[in-house]
Design a protein around this motif. Structure first.
Motif, PDB file in Angstrom:
ATOM      1  N   MET A 163       0.818  -1.209   0.000  1.00 37.48           N
ATOM      2  CA  MET A 163       0.000   0.000   0.000  1.00 37.48           C
ATOM      3  C   MET A 163       0.859   1.270   0.000  1.00 37.48           C
ATOM      4  O   MET A 163       0.325   2.371   0.000  1.00 37.48           O
ATOM      5  CB  MET A 163      -0.918   0.019   1.227  1.00 37.48           C
ATOM      6  N   LYS A 164       2.185   1.118   0.010  1.00 38.21           N
ATOM      7  CA  LYS A 164       3.069   2.277   0.155  1.00 38.21           C
ATOM      8  C   LYS A 164       3.990   2.406  -1.062  1.00 38.21           C
ATOM      9  O   LYS A 164       4.339   1.413  -1.710  1.00 38.21           O
ATOM     10  CB  LYS A 164       3.900   2.134   1.433  1.00 38.21           C
ATOM     11  N   LYS A 165       4.383   3.644  -1.323  1.00 34.40           N
ATOM     12  CA  LYS A 165       5.276   3.930  -2.450  1.00 34.40           C
ATOM     13  C   LYS A 165       6.677   4.187  -1.911  1.00 34.40           C
ATOM     14  O   LYS A 165       7.033   5.307  -1.542  1.00 34.40           O
ATOM     15  CB  LYS A 165       4.760   5.153  -3.214  1.00 34.40           C
ATOM     16  N   LEU A 166       7.471   3.125  -1.869  1.00 31.24           N
ATOM     17  CA  LEU A 166       8.800   3.222  -1.269  1.00 31.24           C
ATOM     18  C   LEU A 166       9.866   2.529  -2.126  1.00 31.24           C
ATOM     19  O   LEU A 166      10.876   2.055  -1.608  1.00 31.24           O
ATOM     20  CB  LEU A 166       8.779   2.589   0.127  1.00 31.24           C
ATOM     21  N   ASP A 167       9.654   2.510  -3.435  1.00 28.06           N
ATOM     22  CA  ASP A 167      10.588   1.801  -4.299  1.00 28.06           C
ATOM     23  C   ASP A 167      12.011   2.345  -4.171  1.00 28.06           C
ATOM     24  O   ASP A 167      12.991   1.580  -4.168  1.00 28.06           O
ATOM     25  CB  ASP A 167      10.144   1.891  -5.763  1.00 28.06           C
ATOM     26  N   ASP A 168      12.152   3.686  -4.066  1.00 29.86           N
ATOM     27  CA  ASP A 168      13.481   4.278  -3.990  1.00 29.86           C
ATOM     28  C   ASP A 168      14.197   3.887  -2.697  1.00 29.86           C
ATOM     29  O   ASP A 168      15.397   3.571  -2.701  1.00 29.86           O
ATOM     30  CB  ASP A 168      13.398   5.805  -4.110  1.00 29.86           C
ATOM     31  N   GLU A 169      13.458   3.867  -1.585  1.00 32.30           N
ATOM     32  CA  GLU A 169      14.056   3.509  -0.299  1.00 32.30           C
ATOM     33  C   GLU A 169      14.415   2.022  -0.256  1.00 32.30           C
ATOM     34  O   GLU A 169      15.436   1.639   0.308  1.00 32.30           O
ATOM     35  CB  GLU A 169      13.097   3.848   0.846  1.00 32.30           C
ATOM     36  N   GLN A 189      13.178   5.901   5.398  1.00 29.31           N
ATOM     37  CA  GLN A 189      11.899   6.597   5.399  1.00 29.31           C
ATOM     38  C   GLN A 189      10.739   5.612   5.276  1.00 29.31           C
ATOM     39  O   GLN A 189      10.843   4.566   4.634  1.00 29.31           O
ATOM     40  CB  GLN A 189      11.826   7.597   4.241  1.00 29.31           C
ATOM     41  N   ASP A 190       9.646   6.002   5.922  1.00 30.71           N
ATOM     42  CA  ASP A 190       8.363   5.326   5.758  1.00 30.71           C
ATOM     43  C   ASP A 190       7.475   6.260   4.944  1.00 30.71           C
ATOM     44  O   ASP A 190       7.738   7.463   4.840  1.00 30.71           O
ATOM     45  CB  ASP A 190       7.744   5.038   7.130  1.00 30.71           C
ATOM     46  N   ALA A 191       6.420   5.713   4.359  1.00 34.81           N
ATOM     47  CA  ALA A 191       5.514   6.522   3.542  1.00 34.81           C
ATOM     48  C   ALA A 191       4.094   6.372   4.052  1.00 34.81           C
ATOM     49  O   ALA A 191       3.693   5.320   4.576  1.00 34.81           O
ATOM     50  CB  ALA A 191       5.588   6.090   2.076  1.00 34.81           C
ATOM     51  N   ALA A 192       3.308   7.432   3.899  1.00 30.10           N
ATOM     52  CA  ALA A 192       1.884   7.371   4.236  1.00 30.10           C
ATOM     53  C   ALA A 192       1.167   6.446   3.264  1.00 30.10           C
ATOM     54  O   ALA A 192       1.579   6.297   2.098  1.00 30.10           O
ATOM     55  CB  ALA A 192       1.276   8.766   4.181  1.00 30.10           C
ATOM     56  N   VAL A 193       0.097   5.814   3.740  1.00 27.98           N
ATOM     57  CA  VAL A 193      -0.685   4.943   2.850  1.00 27.98           C
ATOM     58  C   VAL A 193      -1.590   5.775   1.946  1.00 27.98           C
ATOM     59  O   VAL A 193      -2.116   5.271   0.942  1.00 27.98           O
ATOM     60  CB  VAL A 193      -1.516   3.932   3.660  1.00 27.98           C
ATOM     61  N   VAL A 194      -1.789   7.039   2.298  1.00 30.93           N
ATOM     62  CA  VAL A 194      -2.583   7.960   1.472  1.00 30.93           C
ATOM     63  C   VAL A 194      -1.735   9.208   1.227  1.00 30.93           C
ATOM     64  O   VAL A 194      -1.252   9.830   2.173  1.00 30.93           O
ATOM     65  CB  VAL A 194      -3.904   8.340   2.156  1.00 30.93           C
ATOM     66  N   ASP A 196       1.563  11.471  -0.516  1.00 32.73           N
ATOM     67  CA  ASP A 196       2.995  11.315  -0.770  1.00 32.73           C
ATOM     68  C   ASP A 196       3.859  11.657   0.442  1.00 32.73           C
ATOM     69  O   ASP A 196       5.083  11.786   0.319  1.00 32.73           O
ATOM     70  CB  ASP A 196       3.412  12.217  -1.941  1.00 32.73           C
ATOM     71  N   GLU A 197       3.272  11.807   1.604  1.00 33.55           N
ATOM     72  CA  GLU A 197       4.030  12.207   2.791  1.00 33.55           C
ATOM     73  C   GLU A 197       5.007  11.111   3.197  1.00 33.55           C
ATOM     74  O   GLU A 197       4.710   9.914   3.081  1.00 33.55           O
ATOM     75  CB  GLU A 197       3.069  12.513   3.939  1.00 33.55           C
ATOM     76  N   ARG A 198       6.184  11.531   3.680  1.00 31.71           N
ATOM     77  CA  ARG A 198       7.216  10.605   4.153  1.00 31.71           C
ATOM     78  C   ARG A 198       7.509  10.875   5.630  1.00 31.71           C
ATOM     79  O   ARG A 198       7.344  11.993   6.118  1.00 31.71           O
ATOM     80  CB  ARG A 198       8.504  10.760   3.328  1.00 31.71           C
ATOM     81  N   TYR A 199       8.008   9.836   6.315  1.00 34.54           N
ATOM     82  CA  TYR A 199       8.343   9.936   7.737  1.00 34.54           C
ATOM     83  C   TYR A 199       9.740   9.374   7.954  1.00 34.54           C
ATOM     84  O   TYR A 199      10.087   8.324   7.404  1.00 34.54           O
ATOM     85  CB  TYR A 199       7.346   9.144   8.593  1.00 34.54           C
TER      86      TYR A 199
END
Length: 299
Positions: A163-169, A189-194, A196-199
């Motif tokens: 559910m997350k967009k983290l291909d680069d990480e 980094q983690d990504a929001a499921v909704v 483009d926010e990153r944590y």
């Protein structure tokens, strides 16, 4: 003559009354006494029979899992509600929360939850429930597909890796692993499921990070959900104002459950963070009816 006779009769009546009083008051005829005894005995035996049939309630143990970035303490309000219902509740800290989030792999979280289940069994729990909120609800489903438990309570389950967009990480983490630096703490980094926010995950470890975020790996949500065991009842909580991604897959989650007559989809009027306490009363009712009462009926 008449006066003497009357006086003698009065004295005789008084003596009879005194004898009755000494014997315990008003005289009760024998048939009525026997009937009262039979009624008392019948009531006593009926009470004993009902208690024997009902038997003691089974000891229920619950492992309750927190959401991403949090710790077990965040689930204490709901845990207290369940303890007040008479159940044992464990709220362990898991590797996807706290200051060292994602520094340990998925397998370590598996071991923590299994250890809590074993501890509850050793303390006398006869029926075990896995429960969790957000990522904890999703992870509870993962363990419920692998361990013998009696029920699952999934509260706003969320956070599947796909559910997350983290291909680069993920690419960066794999490069670090290939360079021999996969076990060194490295900010990820983690990504929001909704959206483009990153944590930031300041203490993440690349080799552990991959186990959590590989979209085709162990935390793929469809793979987890399809791994649930037949015959296990599920309470699925999807609040009306939950995150858009969970609302979008609500039907798929619900229809993907193995069939069970006690399965329940509950949609409280709440947002994502308010879901645990919004579902507190319903979860108590459901666990009591499904786990406690179901166990008693099976005896």
């Amino acid at each position: 003559m008449t006066s003497a006779t009357n006086a003698q009769g009065t004295r005789t009546g008084r003596r009879r009354a005194r004898r009755q009083q000494a014997a315990g008051g008003t005289r009760v005829n024998a048939p009525r006494r026997a009937l009262s005894a039979w009624l008392f005995l019948g009531t006593l035996l009926a009470g004993r029979s009902a208690r024997a049939q009902a038997g003691p309630k089974p000891q229920v143990g619950i492992v309750l899992l927190h959401g991403i970035g949090a710790t077990g303490a965040s689930m204490e309000p709901l845990a207290a509600r369940w303890r007040a219902a008479g159940w044992r509740v464990a709220t362990p800290d898991l590797p996807y929360g706290g200051p060292a989030a994602f520094s340990r792999p998925v397998g370590e979280a598996d071991r923590i939850v299994r250890r809590e289940l074993q501890r509850l069994r050793s303390e006398g729990a006869q029926k075990l429930v896995l429960a969790g909120f957000s990522l904890g609800g999703f992870f509870a489903a993962r363990i419920a597909g692998r361990e013998p438990v009696d029920a699952l309570v999934a509260i706003a389950p969320n956070g599947g890796a796909d559910m997350k967009k983290l291909d680069d990480e993920l690419q960066r983490a794999r490069q670090l692993i290939a360079q021999g630096r996969g076990d060194q703490p490295t900010p990820m980094q983690d990504a929001a499921v909704v959206g483009d926010e990153r944590y930031e995950l300041p203490a993440a470890v690349p080799s552990a990070y991959v186990t959590w975020f590989d979209p085709q790996g162990e935390m793929n949500w469809r793979r987890v959900w399809q791994g649930l065991k037949p015959g296990m009842p599920v309470l699925l909580v999807v609040p009306t104002r939950d995150l858009a991604n969970l609302r979008a897959v609500k039907r798929e989650l619900w229809q993907g459950l193995p069939p069970h007559p006690a399965n329940r989809l509950y949609e409280p009027r709440s947002d994502h963070l308010g879901a645990p306490m919004a579902a507190a009363d319903e979860s108590v009712r459901w666990i009591r009816a499904t786990v406690e009462a179901g166990a008693a009926a099976a005896r």
